[in-house]
Design an enzyme around this catalytic site. Structure first.
Site, PDB file in Angstrom:
ATOM      1  N   HIS A  65       0.843  -1.193   0.000  1.00 39.82           N
ATOM      2  CA  HIS A  65       0.000   0.000   0.000  1.00 39.82           C
ATOM      3  C   HIS A  65       0.878   1.243   0.000  1.00 39.82           C
ATOM      4  O   HIS A  65       2.047   1.204   0.386  1.00 39.82           O
ATOM      5  CB  HIS A  65      -0.921   0.019   1.223  1.00 39.82           C
ATOM      6  CG  HIS A  65      -0.188   0.018   2.532  1.00 39.82           C
ATOM      7  ND1 HIS A  65       0.340  -1.134   3.081  1.00 39.82           N
ATOM      8  CD2 HIS A  65       0.123   1.013   3.392  1.00 39.82           C
ATOM      9  CE1 HIS A  65       0.932  -0.846   4.225  1.00 39.82           C
ATOM     10  NE2 HIS A  65       0.821   0.452   4.440  1.00 39.82           N
ATOM     11  N   CYS A 182       1.415   4.449  11.682  1.00 46.59           N
ATOM     12  CA  CYS A 182       2.389   3.973  10.709  1.00 46.59           C
ATOM     13  C   CYS A 182       2.635   5.078   9.688  1.00 46.59           C
ATOM     14  O   CYS A 182       1.909   6.071   9.665  1.00 46.59           O
ATOM     15  CB  CYS A 182       1.912   2.688  10.026  1.00 46.59           C
ATOM     16  SG  CYS A 182       0.415   2.873   9.024  1.00 46.59           S
TER      17      CYS A 182
END
Length: 659
Positions: A65, A182
């Site tokens: 991603h 993250c």
């Protein structure tokens, strides 16, 4: 708004053998639907994200991603591989591959769906259903959440006396708060949250998680944090407003650990709590502000964000410059560049190296201040115009005040640009092109042509005033600064006084050096006073406070005012006024004695760099004595505690109870 995933974005027979080939195959489907504009550019962004940390997860899952300017809208493609593809997971290849594509400025609705998907990936029933799906449409519907809700679980059987029994009823569970984040804020943030919550339920522990990801940042309620027994940080980027969790047993790890071994992290934080381990008490300098807070509260939070990020530059640069003066004399500022002339055997060259390195660090002071004020207001998009505005403030000699104003202007401009209704085709490049371009241009115009010169004149007037400080005016200012340094023990008022002193170091003169000395001296007093008080009359303090008193000697000597926080938290009405009295005395005496300081930090460890060091230490000692005497007097006047059974933890000593 298009659907996040459709049957055209599902490949149930993915034949790729490598993660690069898998990403290309799934990304090609996105390009065919017009959701990716540049296939190679997008795949380069995917590879860059993969290089930061493998995206394979236990259980046969791969989640490549990224955020990319080549993505027009948030999109998810799913592939199922019979042979399995290596995404770097500890337990082997992945057979379920989710390619997540988010535009650089992805909208909140779609990103919230992606966060929900990330949580579902931790559910074995969800992944089993995907492995059993027979048609692309069915898999897409399952991922979108179109499947019907499961039947509610039956109510528990009543017990013999007619009331339902709850396992562990009456027992207070161990409470953990956690923060996950993250780099992209899309997948691991939410998967770690789900993993920690699931592991907590399995262990009988109450876990409440704050996800600092792309779908939004909602702070945990202060009452939840206050009731917590420990905290887990599972993050790969800086935790926002970390000071809220000061004093809790803490486990600090990368976000991948939160996904892969949540049970171990919960056990670790429980073990730390059982051993009585606590994080060092600190007051948050960069505490954020909620949208519902008043303007004054939010302004204070924005300014403290800038100051907190500026302080390390000030400390490093200031100490290097002070050491250069100590070893090479005050004429070292006229030494030629060490890049052109450096003699290894000459102390003057080493002193010049220290001075010039410190000067470089100090040159970042105003841009960092402005950049992170804007960051506190508008998050990452505020950094570029904030740094630009801060640099312009230096260019036009607007100095520290110019940096403050530039940061506020940059944040306000970015917030205004973010409210613009732009075409969908431009949304992907808003954060990386449009916002930096427009906001920097506007801030440059304002700083160069509108506010720069007036602020520069004001900055010069302030510098001249500090340079002429003497007599009664100096003592009054020292008293005020001493009160502020001790008023909230490292909080916003303390940081206002400290920032005022540090701002003077940017253009030092005799007055600004006196201010810096007074501020550091007053900041040392509260913990030193509490340490002295616990030594002189320990019976007035609890066993825990007496232990904290031992550490407070070192914290106070090191100019860490926060060392007095445990005492103020237990008895604020007696400790804080006493600390303020001592701080005021010290600040006034330091100014009256004419003490100076070029180092912005260091406590007693930089005494050789202080002008009139013996008088300086006398001022600190006097304030410490006044503060300790005041707190002992106030504690001695309180009503005696009612008789109670001896507590072995107190070694048999009676301990008064604050009223």
């Amino acid at each position: 708004m298009s659907e996040l995933i459709t049957a055209d974005l599902v490949d149930l027979d993915l034949s790729a053998e490598t993660k690069e080939a898998a990403a290309r195959s799934l990304a090609a489907r996105m390009r065919e639907l017009g959701r990716v504009t540049d296939l190679d550019g997008f795949l380069a962004d995917v590879a860059a994200r993969e290089a930061q940390m493998p995206t394979g997860l236990d259980g046969g899952i791969g989640i490549p991603h990224c955020r990319s300017a080549h993505v027009t809208e948030p999109t998810l493609a799913f592939g199922r591989s019979a042979a399995g593809i290596d995404f770097g997971a500890p337990d082997g290849p992945a057979d379920l591959i989710f390619l997540i594509a988010a535009p650089a400025g992805g909208d909140a609705d779609h990103l919230s769906i992606l966060s929900a998907l990330a949580r579902h990936l931790m559910d074995p029933e969800f992944t089993s259903a995907l492995r059993a799906a027979e048609a692309p449409g069915a898999a897409a519907a399952l991922i979108r959440g179109d499947e019907p809700e499961p039947e509610p679980e039956p109510e528990p059987e009543p017990s013999v006396d007619g009331e339902a029994e709850a396992p562990g009823a009456g027992a207070q569970p161990f409470r953990i708060v956690a923060v996950t984040s993250c780099p992209t804020g899309i997948a691991h943030t939410y998967m770690a949250a789900e993993a920690l919550e699931s592991a907590g339920r399995a262990a009988g522990v109450e876990v409440v998680v704050e996800t600092q990801g792309s779908a939004g940042f909602v702070k945990l309620h202060p009452a939840v944090v206050a009731a917590a027994d420990g905290v887990i940080f599972a993050h790969d980027v800086e935790v926002r407003d970390k000071g809220r969790f000061a004093g809790l047993p803490t486990v600090d790890v990368g976000v991948k650990a939160g996904v892969n071994r949540p049970g171990e992290l919960i056990a670790e934080v429980r073990a730390k709590a059982a051993r009585g381990e606590r994080a060092a008490p600190t007051a948050p300098m960069d505490a954020g502000a909620d949208a519902g807070d008043g303007f004054a509260t939010r302004l204070r939070a924005w300014l403290m964000t800038g100051v907190s990020h500026m302080v390390p530059f000030v400390a490093a640069g200031g100490l290097l410059i002070a050491l250069a003066f100590a070893t090479g004399g005050y004429g070292i500022n006229k030494a030629p560049s060490v890049a052109d002339h450096f003699a290894w055997s000459e102390s003057a060259s080493w002193a010049a190296l220290l001075f010039q390195t410190g000067g470089v660090a100090f040159a970042f002071l105003v841009p960092v201040l402005a950049g992170f004020i804007a960051y506190g207001m508008a998050d990452r998009p505020g950094l570029v115009p904030g740094f630009v505005g801060g640099s312009i403030a230096l260019t036009v000699d607007a100095g520290f005040l110019g940096g403050l104003i530039a940061g506020l202007l940059a944040g306000a401009v970015v917030m205004a640009v973010q409210r613009l209704n732009v075409p969908a085709v431009l949304r992907g490049i808003m954060p990386v092109v449009v916002i930096p371009l427009l906001s920097s241009a506007v801030v440059g115009f304002l700083m160069f042509l509108v506010v720069g010169k007036p602020v520069a004149a004001l900055q010069k007037a302030l510098t001249d005033w500090l340079g002429g400080l003497s007599g009664t005016n100096a003592v009054i200012l020292g008293t005020l600064l001493g009160l502020l340094m001790a008023a909230d023990l490292g909080g916003p008022l303390n940081k206002v006084a400290y920032a005022f002193a540090v701002g003077g170091l940017a253009d030092p003169n005799e007055g600004s050096l006196k201010v810096m000395a007074a501020v550091m001296a007053a900041g040392m007093v509260p913990p030193l006073a509490m340490a002295l008080a616990t030594t002189v009359r320990g019976r007035l303090f609890t066993a825990s406070e007496r232990e904290n008193g031992k550490a407070a000697w070192v914290l106070g000597a090191s100019f860490i005012t926060e060392g007095a926080i445990p005492f103020a938290a237990a008895d604020p009405l007696r400790v804080i006024p006493s600390a303020m009295a001592g701080g005021a005395v010290t600040g006034a005496l330091s100014m009256a004695f004419g003490c100076t300081l070029r180092a912005p930090h260091g406590g007693v460890f930089v005494v050789p760099l202080i002008g009139s060091p013996f008088l300086y230490l006398l001022a600190v000692a006097a304030g410490t004595a006044v503060s300790a005497a005041a707190v002992l007097l106030l504690k001695g006047l309180r009503r005696p505690a009612p008789p109670k059974a001896a507590d072995p933890a107190e070694d048999g000593e009676p301990v008064a109870v604050a009223v």
